[in-house]
Scaffold this active site. Sequence first.
Site, PDB file in Angstrom:
ATOM      1  N   VAL A   1       0.843  -1.196   0.000  1.00  0.00           N
ATOM      2  CA  VAL A   1       0.000   0.000   0.000  1.00  0.00           C
ATOM      3  C   VAL A   1       0.878   1.245   0.000  1.00  0.00           C
ATOM      4  O   VAL A   1       1.855   1.335   0.748  1.00  0.00           O
ATOM      5  CB  VAL A   1      -0.928   0.009   1.236  1.00  0.00           C
ATOM      6  CG1 VAL A   1      -1.722   1.302   1.322  1.00  0.00           C
ATOM      7  CG2 VAL A   1      -1.867  -1.199   1.199  1.00  0.00           C
ATOM      8  N   CYS A   2       0.503   2.214  -0.830  1.00  0.00           N
ATOM      9  CA  CYS A   2       1.242   3.471  -0.941  1.00  0.00           C
ATOM     10  C   CYS A   2       0.296   4.625  -0.620  1.00  0.00           C
ATOM     11  O   CYS A   2      -0.437   5.100  -1.492  1.00  0.00           O
ATOM     12  CB  CYS A   2       1.809   3.608  -2.353  1.00  0.00           C
ATOM     13  SG  CYS A   2       2.728   5.128  -2.608  1.00  0.00           S
TER      14      CYS A   2
END
Length: 167
Positions: free
Chosen positions: A89-90
Amino acid sequence: MANNQASLLLQKQLKDLCKKPVDGFSAGLVDEKNVFQWSVSIMGPPDTLYEGGFFNAIMSFPENYPVSPPTVTFTSEMWHPNVYSDGKVCISILHPPGDDPHGYELASERWTPVHTVESIVLSIISMLSGPNDESPANVEAAKEWRDNRAEFRKKVSRCVRRSQEML
């Protein structure tokens, strides 16, 4: 010493989540002997393309938590502009504190030690509700999100279906 403080804080956060569960997700330890690796299940938020999905992720905490942020990696298939192809996840609050070397984020949007597991997961749920295609982790998904919504929807629907089959 930092490791012990991090361990105690994570134990407390897990205990708090068990006492007062938050709608939309559940969390537990991957291995009872390791408080630094959590298994998280996130329900696709209502009224979004991800609705009805059950997405699993691993949250890995560094030994100097909460000074540094954890990493969150989906183990369920995920098609989203802010999720790398490996599932990582960014989002801003998972980026190390300080100024963004690329200039996309304000320092105030990045990790601070006041964040908790709950605030992280709520940010991920918010990310599922409204992708940020300005600085995508998955360029192809961001391009589809902007230019070919029907194809994007189709891929997300497949992810939702597959997540339901894994139950």
